[in-house]
Write a protein that holds these residues in place. Structure first.
Motif, PDB file in Angstrom:
ATOM      1  N   MET A 183       0.796  -1.197  -0.032  1.00 14.89           N
ATOM      2  CA  MET A 183       0.048  -0.051   0.017  1.00 14.89           C
ATOM      3  C   MET A 183       1.006   1.432  -0.117  1.00 14.89           C
ATOM      4  N   SER A 184       0.477   2.145  -0.696  1.00 18.93           N
ATOM      5  CA  SER A 184       1.132   3.377  -0.847  1.00 18.93           C
ATOM      6  C   SER A 184       0.932   4.326   0.349  1.00 18.93           C
ATOM      7  N   LYS A 185       2.010   5.028   0.797  1.00 17.71           N
ATOM      8  CA  LYS A 185       1.993   5.880   1.914  1.00 17.71           C
ATOM      9  C   LYS A 185       1.132   7.230   1.574  1.00 17.71           C
ATOM     10  N   VAL A 186       0.434   7.828   2.164  1.00 19.10           N
ATOM     11  CA  VAL A 186      -0.436   9.051   2.107  1.00 19.10           C
ATOM     12  C   VAL A 186       0.897  10.078   2.392  1.00 19.10           C
ATOM     13  N   LYS A 187       1.129  10.877   1.468  1.00 18.86           N
ATOM     14  CA  LYS A 187       2.021  12.191   1.713  1.00 18.86           C
ATOM     15  C   LYS A 187       1.152  13.639   2.118  1.00 18.86           C
ATOM     16  N   LEU A 188       0.086  13.566   1.428  1.00 19.70           N
ATOM     17  CA  LEU A 188      -0.739  14.805   1.774  1.00 19.70           C
ATOM     18  C   LEU A 188      -2.265  14.386   1.696  1.00 19.70           C
ATOM     19  N   ASP A 189      -2.969  14.468   2.900  1.00 23.42           N
ATOM     20  CA  ASP A 189      -4.314  14.018   2.820  1.00 23.42           C
ATOM     21  C   ASP A 189      -5.240  15.179   2.699  1.00 23.42           C
ATOM     22  N   ILE A 190      -6.107  15.309   1.782  1.00 22.38           N
ATOM     23  CA  ILE A 190      -6.974  16.432   1.397  1.00 22.38           C
ATOM     24  C   ILE A 190      -8.357  15.785   2.119  1.00 22.38           C
ATOM     25  N   LYS A 191      -8.852  16.728   2.984  1.00 28.67           N
ATOM     26  CA  LYS A 191     -10.047  16.261   3.543  1.00 28.67           C
ATOM     27  C   LYS A 191     -11.056  17.433   3.932  1.00 28.67           C
ATOM     28  N   ASN A 192     -12.215  17.001   3.304  1.00 27.66           N
ATOM     29  CA  ASN A 192     -13.369  18.057   3.463  1.00 27.66           C
ATOM     30  C   ASN A 192     -13.037  19.110   3.016  1.00 27.66           C
ATOM     31  N   VAL A 193     -12.461  19.675   1.972  1.00 27.07           N
ATOM     32  CA  VAL A 193     -12.089  20.766   1.664  1.00 27.07           C
ATOM     33  C   VAL A 193     -12.981  21.632   0.824  1.00 27.07           C
ATOM     34  N   SER A 194     -13.735  22.883   1.346  1.00 34.12           N
ATOM     35  CA  SER A 194     -14.689  23.762   0.745  1.00 34.12           C
ATOM     36  C   SER A 194     -13.826  24.876   0.412  1.00 34.12           C
ATOM     37  N   ILE A 195     -14.199  25.634  -0.874  1.00 36.51           N
ATOM     38  CA  ILE A 195     -13.741  26.861  -1.187  1.00 36.51           C
ATOM     39  C   ILE A 195     -14.698  27.780  -1.747  1.00 36.51           C
ATOM     40  N   PHE A 196     -14.798  29.056  -1.354  1.00 35.59           N
ATOM     41  CA  PHE A 196     -15.770  30.009  -1.600  1.00 35.59           C
ATOM     42  C   PHE A 196     -15.049  31.196  -2.158  1.00 35.59           C
ATOM     43  N   TYR A 197     -15.545  31.640  -3.304  1.00 38.65           N
ATOM     44  CA  TYR A 197     -15.305  33.180  -3.904  1.00 38.65           C
ATOM     45  C   TYR A 197     -16.686  34.055  -3.408  1.00 38.65           C
ATOM     46  N   GLY A 198     -16.583  34.517  -2.353  1.00 36.18           N
ATOM     47  CA  GLY A 198     -17.593  35.435  -1.939  1.00 36.18           C
ATOM     48  C   GLY A 198     -18.651  34.433  -1.574  1.00 36.18           C
TER      49      GLY A 198
END
Ligand code: ADP
Ligand code: MG
Length: 254
Positions: A1-16
């Motif tokens: 199994m590959s190791k996780v380097k960066l775990d992106i978790k529940n990311v939300s982004i708003f422009y205004g």
């Protein structure tokens, strides 16, 4: 199994009030190439820029969620973490090559100097090493003092890659790095990106599905700000779980 380097978790982004990225989660495995694909406007660039804290420059952009960098377990999106610190560890290469109006040598030496490498011999060695790793050394070794703008587009993009890898980023982000290049330069950069896995972890945004299929180990497919599917690239392109993924990769929309 590959190791996780960066775990992106529940990311939300708003422009205004407009939400461009909606609760996106997926792992970025160490020493692999991970591609983010999806039609124009689906939020690929917005997500990538968050990981380098580029949005902090704009007060109307808000984001939440986490991007945990291992093995240190640092959340790159933590407001208490200085964006400058994040950019020390996470490199970025943009759509259009953007060398500084300086010599070829100084472009690559730039980040090293900021980090305190001032010894001439060490600088020279590390610039050479980075240029070799970016497959540019043979073409520029006799003209290191020429202005970076004297290079072709493809060479400028490899210079930007050399500049990024000189400071040994833990993750290197690419936003459509070949969209301004001719097919030959594109092929070279694609091969180079695969080679970079030896020294870093790559997360690349591309709207070119063939490119994702050629160079990535894992693929995240986004649509209208959401992550539709994430998995090994071969699976995403041959037997995806989601109908929407299949429709996209077979060219039914996008
Ligand atoms: P992609 O890279 O997948 O083409 P983007 O991340 O650039 O998509 O854009 C996602 C959505 O966010 C789009 O609807 C776009 O119009 C919107 N958007 C992008 N940049 C801005 C901005 N600076 N201000 C407001 N809306 C933006
Ligand atoms: Mg984009």
């Amino acid at each position: 199994m590959s190791k996780v380097k960066l775990d992106i978790k529940n990311v939300s982004i708003f422009y205004g009030k407009n939400q461009a990225v909606k609760d996106v989660s997926f792992p970025v495995y160490e020493s692999k190439v991970i591609a983010i694909i999806g039609p124009s406007g689906c939020g690929k660039t917005t997500l990538l820029r968050a990981l380098n804290r580029m949005h902090d420059l704009y007060p109307d952009i808000n984001y939440k969620g986490e991007a945990i960098l291992y093995p240190d377990s640092i959340n790159l999106l933590d407001k208490k973490l200085d964006p400058i610190n994040v950019r020390m560890r996470i490199g970025m290469v943009f759509q259009k090559p953007n060398p500084f109006p300086k010599s070829i040598f100084e472009n690559v030496a730039y980040g090293l100097r900021i980090r305190g490498t001032n010894n001439r011999t060490e600088l020279k060695d590390r610039v050479e090493e980075a240029l070799k790793a970016a497959w540019l050394w043979e073409e520029v070794k006799d003209r290191l003092n020429d202005n970076a703008y004297s290079l072709s587009g493809g060479q400028q993009q490899r210079l930007c890659i050399a500049r990024a890898i000189a400071v040994e980023p833990e993750v290197l982000l690419f936003d459509e790095p070949t969209s301004a290049l001719d097919p030959i330069s594109t092929a070279k950069i694609e091969e180079l990106i695969v080679d970079l896995k030896q020294r870093t972890t790559v997360l690349i945004v591309t709207h070119n599905m063939q490119q994702a299929a050629r160079i990535s180990d894992y693929t995240a497919f986004m649509y209208l700000g959401e992550l539709v599917e994430f998995g090994p690239t071969e699976k995403i392109f041959t037997k995806p779980d989601q109908k929407l993924t299949e429709d996209y990769i077979t060219g039914r929309f996008g």
